[in-house]
Design an enzyme around this catalytic site. Structure first.
Site, short mmCIF file in Angstrom:
data_model
loop_
_atom_site.label_atom_id
_atom_site.label_comp_id
_atom_site.label_asym_id
_atom_site.label_seq_id
_atom_site.Cartn_x
_atom_site.Cartn_y
_atom_site.Cartn_z
N SER A 230 5.92 -30.23 12.68
CA SER A 230 5.00 -29.80 11.70
C SER A 230 3.84 -28.86 11.97
O SER A 230 3.72 -29.08 13.46
CB SER A 230 4.15 -30.95 11.04
OG SER A 230 3.20 -30.65 10.12
N TYR B 281 0.26 -38.98 11.90
CA TYR B 281 1.24 -37.85 11.65
C TYR B 281 0.96 -36.96 12.83
O TYR B 281 2.24 -36.34 13.25
CB TYR B 281 1.18 -37.60 10.18
CG TYR B 281 2.27 -36.48 9.66
CD1 TYR B 281 3.52 -37.20 9.34
CD2 TYR B 281 1.88 -35.23 9.49
CE1 TYR B 281 4.15 -36.15 8.99
CE2 TYR B 281 2.99 -34.41 9.11
CZ TYR B 281 4.17 -34.77 8.60
OH TYR B 281 5.24 -33.96 8.49
#
Length: 253
Positions: free
Chosen positions: A141, A154
């Site tokens: 990401s 995350y």
């Protein structure tokens, strides 16, 4: 960019980005092993890729179980003779700052996003090094490259994926195994609007993301799939250890 005759394992293959990646490889006539958790979604994904006349197999299980990862790879080798490509797309998101993140949310995020990716990568490398090499593409990401408020678990997990990618790429470069990370920003998938506060609508979340992106739009799953397909292709054999943002300029700001 043809992937014809390549044997490809894709985790998280039954929804979102993973499903788009599965379709992209199917169109290239690769042999696919689709890994997922949900039987109904998995069956739909399998039937979809089979429309492209590719050979495909569905395997259901928990990617956070190292013995499952070993079993998937060994079964793939037994049936198809090799593993050419592994795409680690399975993952979850838990939202919250450090104070709001529970022990369970922290552990589950790392188990799914880091542990599972490591187990499958380790198993794939063991096979690839005996057959002349291969490619691993990790779906990380852009928040593994830069921070983002409200996503502490995350961000940390995807940062771990980026550094694991780089370390493994160096470890196995001489074995002709390329290992790279794709770092999407906001993508038009169910995960984009999942796990938010109930008072916030999906449209509000989408518009907030669009406003933060220089190009003024979120990515499509197919755009992530196309980059993944290239990194796994023979045309990318001299690319290894990189983490490529695909986020409309977000990380350039």
């Amino acid at each position: 960019m043809t992937q014809s005759k390549k044997v490809v394992i894709i985790t998280g293959a039954t929804s979102g980005i993973g499903e788009a990646i599965s379709e992209a490889f199917a169109k290239e006539e690769a042999t696919l092993v689709l890994v997922g958790r949900d039987r109904d979604r998995g069956q739909r994904a399998l039937e979809h890729v089979e429309k492209f006349d590719c050979t495909a197999q569905l395997v259901l299980g928990d990617v956070t179980d190292s013995s499952f990862a070993d079993q998937v790879v060994s079964s793939c080798v037994e049936r198809f003779g090799k593993v050419d490509v592994l795409v680690n797309s399975a993952g979850i998101i838990r939202r919250g700052n450090a104070v709001d993140t529970s022990d369970a949310d922290w552990r589950q995020t790392f188990e799914a996003n880091v542990d599972g990716l490591f187990y499958f990568s380790r198993a794939a490398v063991r096979s690839m090094r005996t057959t002349g090499g291969g490619s691993i593409v990790n779906i990380a990401s852009n928040v593994g490259l830069v921070g983002c408020p409200g996503l502490v678990a995350y961000c940390a997990s995807k940062g771990a994926v980026v550094l694991m990618t780089q370390a493994m790429a160096l470890d196995h470069a001489k074995e002709q195994i390329t290992i790279n990370a794709v770092c999407p920003g906001a993508v038009d998938t169910p995960m984009l609007v999942s796990a938010h506060h109930k008072a916030v609508t999906a449209e509000e979340i989408l518009q907030r993301n669009i406003a933060s992106i220089p190009q003024g739009r979120v990515a499509t799953p197919n755009e992530i799939a196309n980059l993944t397909l290239f990194l796994a292709s023979d045309g990318a054999r001299h690319i290894t250890g990189v983490a490529i943002p695909i986020d409309g300029g977000f990380t350039a700001g």
